[in-house]
Design a protein around this motif. Structure first.
Motif, PDB file in Angstrom:
ATOM      1  N   ARG A  45       0.977  -1.200  -0.109  1.00  0.00           N
ATOM      2  CA  ARG A  45      -0.028   0.037  -0.056  1.00  0.00           C
ATOM      3  C   ARG A  45       0.815   1.153  -0.046  1.00  0.00           C
ATOM      4  NH1 ARG A  45      -3.360   0.039   5.681  1.00  0.00           N
ATOM      5  NH2 ARG A  45      -4.454  -1.436   4.490  1.00  0.00           N
ATOM      6  N   THR A  46       0.377   2.181  -0.350  1.00  0.00           N
ATOM      7  CA  THR A  46       1.297   3.549  -0.566  1.00  0.00           C
ATOM      8  C   THR A  46       1.313   4.444   0.570  1.00  0.00           C
ATOM      9  OG1 THR A  46      -0.596   4.773  -1.920  1.00  0.00           O
ATOM     10  CG2 THR A  46       1.073   3.673  -3.229  1.00  0.00           C
ATOM     11  N   GLU A  47       0.278   4.083   1.317  1.00  0.00           N
ATOM     12  CA  GLU A  47       0.290   5.053   2.465  1.00  0.00           C
ATOM     13  C   GLU A  47       0.012   4.192   3.677  1.00  0.00           C
ATOM     14  OE1 GLU A  47      -3.007   7.889   2.606  1.00  0.00           O
ATOM     15  OE2 GLU A  47      -2.794   8.475   0.408  1.00  0.00           O
ATOM     16  N   ARG A  48       0.831   4.799   4.822  1.00  0.00           N
ATOM     17  CA  ARG A  48       0.702   4.091   6.057  1.00  0.00           C
ATOM     18  C   ARG A  48      -0.987   4.241   6.802  1.00  0.00           C
ATOM     19  NH1 ARG A  48       4.868   3.746  11.056  1.00  0.00           N
ATOM     20  NH2 ARG A  48       3.042   3.287  12.714  1.00  0.00           N
ATOM     21  N   PRO A  49      -1.329   3.209   7.084  1.00  0.00           N
ATOM     22  CA  PRO A  49      -2.701   3.272   7.755  1.00  0.00           C
ATOM     23  C   PRO A  49      -2.761   4.220   9.002  1.00  0.00           C
ATOM     24  CG  PRO A  49      -1.821   1.206   8.233  1.00  0.00           C
ATOM     25  CD  PRO A  49      -0.608   1.923   7.382  1.00  0.00           C
ATOM     26  N   VAL A  50      -3.557   4.912   8.876  1.00  0.00           N
ATOM     27  CA  VAL A  50      -3.798   5.884  10.336  1.00  0.00           C
ATOM     28  C   VAL A  50      -4.048   4.568  11.383  1.00  0.00           C
ATOM     29  CG1 VAL A  50      -5.388   7.580  11.477  1.00  0.00           C
ATOM     30  CG2 VAL A  50      -4.689   7.533   9.012  1.00  0.00           C
ATOM     31  N   GLY A  51      -3.594   4.768  12.538  1.00  0.00           N
ATOM     32  CA  GLY A  51      -3.757   3.778  13.328  1.00  0.00           C
ATOM     33  C   GLY A  51      -4.625   4.345  14.718  1.00  0.00           C
ATOM     34  N   LEU A  52      -4.888   3.507  15.462  1.00  0.00           N
ATOM     35  CA  LEU A  52      -5.922   3.954  16.633  1.00  0.00           C
ATOM     36  C   LEU A  52      -5.243   4.989  17.590  1.00  0.00           C
ATOM     37  CD1 LEU A  52      -8.715   3.504  17.999  1.00  0.00           C
ATOM     38  CD2 LEU A  52      -8.045   1.306  19.072  1.00  0.00           C
ATOM     39  N   ARG A  53      -3.862   4.444  17.820  1.00  0.00           N
ATOM     40  CA  ARG A  53      -3.142   5.301  18.864  1.00  0.00           C
ATOM     41  C   ARG A  53      -3.146   6.747  19.124  1.00  0.00           C
ATOM     42  NH1 ARG A  53       1.264   2.330  21.689  1.00  0.00           N
ATOM     43  NH2 ARG A  53       0.461   0.807  20.431  1.00  0.00           N
ATOM     44  N   PRO A  54      -2.957   7.523  17.739  1.00  0.00           N
ATOM     45  CA  PRO A  54      -2.824   8.974  17.781  1.00  0.00           C
ATOM     46  C   PRO A  54      -4.202   9.724  18.375  1.00  0.00           C
ATOM     47  CG  PRO A  54      -2.257   8.161  15.762  1.00  0.00           C
ATOM     48  CD  PRO A  54      -2.559   7.023  16.391  1.00  0.00           C
ATOM     49  N   HIS A  55      -5.409   8.721  17.950  1.00  0.00           N
ATOM     50  CA  HIS A  55      -6.644   9.282  18.120  1.00  0.00           C
ATOM     51  C   HIS A  55      -6.722   9.290  19.688  1.00  0.00           C
ATOM     52  CE1 HIS A  55      -7.901   9.793  13.942  1.00  0.00           C
ATOM     53  NE2 HIS A  55      -7.411   8.644  14.017  1.00  0.00           N
ATOM     54  N   LEU A  56      -6.492   7.887  20.263  1.00  0.00           N
ATOM     55  CA  LEU A  56      -6.545   7.538  21.615  1.00  0.00           C
ATOM     56  C   LEU A  56      -5.727   8.675  22.336  1.00  0.00           C
ATOM     57  CD1 LEU A  56      -6.819   3.982  21.792  1.00  0.00           C
ATOM     58  CD2 LEU A  56      -8.491   5.548  22.315  1.00  0.00           C
ATOM     59  N   GLU A  57      -4.519   9.034  21.945  1.00  0.00           N
ATOM     60  CA  GLU A  57      -3.360  10.055  22.473  1.00  0.00           C
ATOM     61  C   GLU A  57      -4.250  11.284  22.695  1.00  0.00           C
ATOM     62  OE1 GLU A  57       0.172   9.866  20.544  1.00  0.00           O
ATOM     63  OE2 GLU A  57       0.686   7.984  21.377  1.00  0.00           O
ATOM     64  N   ARG A  58      -4.828  11.724  21.796  1.00  0.00           N
ATOM     65  CA  ARG A  58      -5.648  13.059  21.917  1.00  0.00           C
ATOM     66  C   ARG A  58      -6.801  12.987  22.563  1.00  0.00           C
ATOM     67  NH1 ARG A  58      -4.323  12.996  16.560  1.00  0.00           N
ATOM     68  NH2 ARG A  58      -6.321  12.519  15.585  1.00  0.00           N
ATOM     69  N   ALA A  59      -7.635  11.993  22.553  1.00  0.00           N
ATOM     70  CA  ALA A  59      -8.821  11.831  23.649  1.00  0.00           C
ATOM     71  C   ALA A  59      -8.229  11.703  25.118  1.00  0.00           C
ATOM     72  CB  ALA A  59      -9.556  10.591  23.276  1.00  0.00           C
ATOM     73  N   PHE A  60      -7.119  11.221  25.326  1.00  0.00           N
ATOM     74  CA  PHE A  60      -6.528  11.153  26.832  1.00  0.00           C
ATOM     75  C   PHE A  60      -6.181  12.481  27.239  1.00  0.00           C
ATOM     76  CE2 PHE A  60      -7.434   6.736  26.568  1.00  0.00           C
ATOM     77  CZ  PHE A  60      -7.362   6.228  27.842  1.00  0.00           C
ATOM     78  N   GLU A  61      -5.789  13.619  26.461  1.00  0.00           N
ATOM     79  CA  GLU A  61      -5.448  14.747  26.682  1.00  0.00           C
ATOM     80  C   GLU A  61      -6.578  15.874  27.113  1.00  0.00           C
ATOM     81  OE1 GLU A  61      -3.331  16.000  23.499  1.00  0.00           O
ATOM     82  OE2 GLU A  61      -1.423  14.666  23.820  1.00  0.00           O
ATOM     83  N   GLN A  62      -7.699  15.350  26.861  1.00  0.00           N
ATOM     84  CA  GLN A  62      -8.873  15.820  27.333  1.00  0.00           C
ATOM     85  C   GLN A  62      -9.326  15.698  28.867  1.00  0.00           C
ATOM     86  OE1 GLN A  62     -10.054  17.936  24.889  1.00  0.00           O
ATOM     87  NE2 GLN A  62      -8.540  17.168  23.879  1.00  0.00           N
ATOM     88  N   PRO A  63      -9.907  16.813  29.279  1.00  0.00           N
ATOM     89  CA  PRO A  63     -10.359  16.895  30.614  1.00  0.00           C
ATOM     90  C   PRO A  63     -11.296  15.556  30.971  1.00  0.00           C
ATOM     91  CG  PRO A  63     -11.043  18.922  29.800  1.00  0.00           C
ATOM     92  CD  PRO A  63     -10.507  18.214  29.005  1.00  0.00           C
ATOM     93  N   ASP A  64     -12.206  15.363  30.139  1.00  0.00           N
ATOM     94  CA  ASP A  64     -13.190  14.051  30.176  1.00  0.00           C
ATOM     95  C   ASP A  64     -12.996  13.173  29.140  1.00  0.00           C
ATOM     96  OD1 ASP A  64     -14.742  15.111  32.617  1.00  0.00           O
ATOM     97  OD2 ASP A  64     -15.085  16.665  31.331  1.00  0.00           O
ATOM     98  N   VAL A  65     -12.260  12.024  29.316  1.00  0.00           N
ATOM     99  CA  VAL A  65     -12.018  11.128  28.242  1.00  0.00           C
ATOM    100  C   VAL A  65     -13.153  10.253  28.187  1.00  0.00           C
ATOM    101  CG1 VAL A  65     -10.394   9.303  27.872  1.00  0.00           C
ATOM    102  CG2 VAL A  65      -9.698  11.121  28.973  1.00  0.00           C
ATOM    103  N   THR A  66     -13.675   9.998  26.938  1.00  0.00           N
ATOM    104  CA  THR A  66     -14.619   9.160  26.449  1.00  0.00           C
ATOM    105  C   THR A  66     -14.205   8.380  25.008  1.00  0.00           C
ATOM    106  OG1 THR A  66     -16.459  10.575  27.261  1.00  0.00           O
ATOM    107  CG2 THR A  66     -17.073   8.793  25.612  1.00  0.00           C
ATOM    108  N   VAL A  67     -14.056   7.018  25.225  1.00  0.00           N
ATOM    109  CA  VAL A  67     -13.662   6.053  24.329  1.00  0.00           C
ATOM    110  C   VAL A  67     -14.869   5.198  23.914  1.00  0.00           C
ATOM    111  CG1 VAL A  67     -12.136   4.227  23.311  1.00  0.00           C
ATOM    112  CG2 VAL A  67     -11.301   6.444  25.026  1.00  0.00           C
ATOM    113  N   ASP A  68     -15.225   5.274  22.638  1.00  0.00           N
ATOM    114  CA  ASP A  68     -16.198   4.061  22.160  1.00  0.00           C
ATOM    115  C   ASP A  68     -15.409   3.150  21.068  1.00  0.00           C
ATOM    116  OD1 ASP A  68     -18.484   5.121  23.660  1.00  0.00           O
ATOM    117  OD2 ASP A  68     -18.718   6.542  22.083  1.00  0.00           O
TER     118      ASP A  68
END
Length: 137
Positions: free
Chosen positions: A54-77
């Protein structure tokens, strides 16, 4: 010794990689697992492990979770085939909470995973070591 593998190229065996890079086989197996989890390699039963074409690296879950955990109220579905992916991606943010750098006010995680006692209507995927990650149909 550094080497860049091209898309479609077969990786050397775990023992070869361990010998070439002077590391333990467990280190190689862990690294292969991480690459596989990130969708960068594929395993072909009886043929070996190959760099994904594939030509592009897949977008992983980790960057999204890292941003979510920087919020005061973390919600992960999370919806997936198992909680393994979420577990691996949340390990570092949870360590940061335990150690103190991250201090969210609240943390809410919801998981939607299939019932393992019911047959799945999709093919089984094999892992890099040739093992199966789901029951055969």
């Amino acid at each position: 010794m550094t080497r860049k593998f091209k898309p479609g190229e077969k990786l050397p065996s775990s023992p070869e990689l361990a010998k070439n890079y002077g590391v333990a086989r467990m280190t190689i197996q862990h690294t292969i697992r991480l690459l596989w989890d990130d969708g960068l390699i594929v395993s072909r039963q009886g043929s070996g492990v190959f760099v994904r074409e594939r030509t592009e690296r897949p977008v992983g879950l980790r960057p999204h979770l890292e941003r979510a955990f920087e919020q005061p109220d973390v919600t992960v579905d999370f919806a997936g085939f198992s909680g393994e992916t979420l577990h691996g991606a949340t390990a570092e943010p949870l360590d940061k909470i335990r150690a103190g750098p991250l201090r969210p006010n609240s943390l809410r995680v919801r998981l939607l995973v299939p019932d393992p006692t019911s047959p799945w209507s999709l093919p089984c995927r094999t892992s890099p070591d040739g093992g199966q990650r789901c029951r055969p149909m």
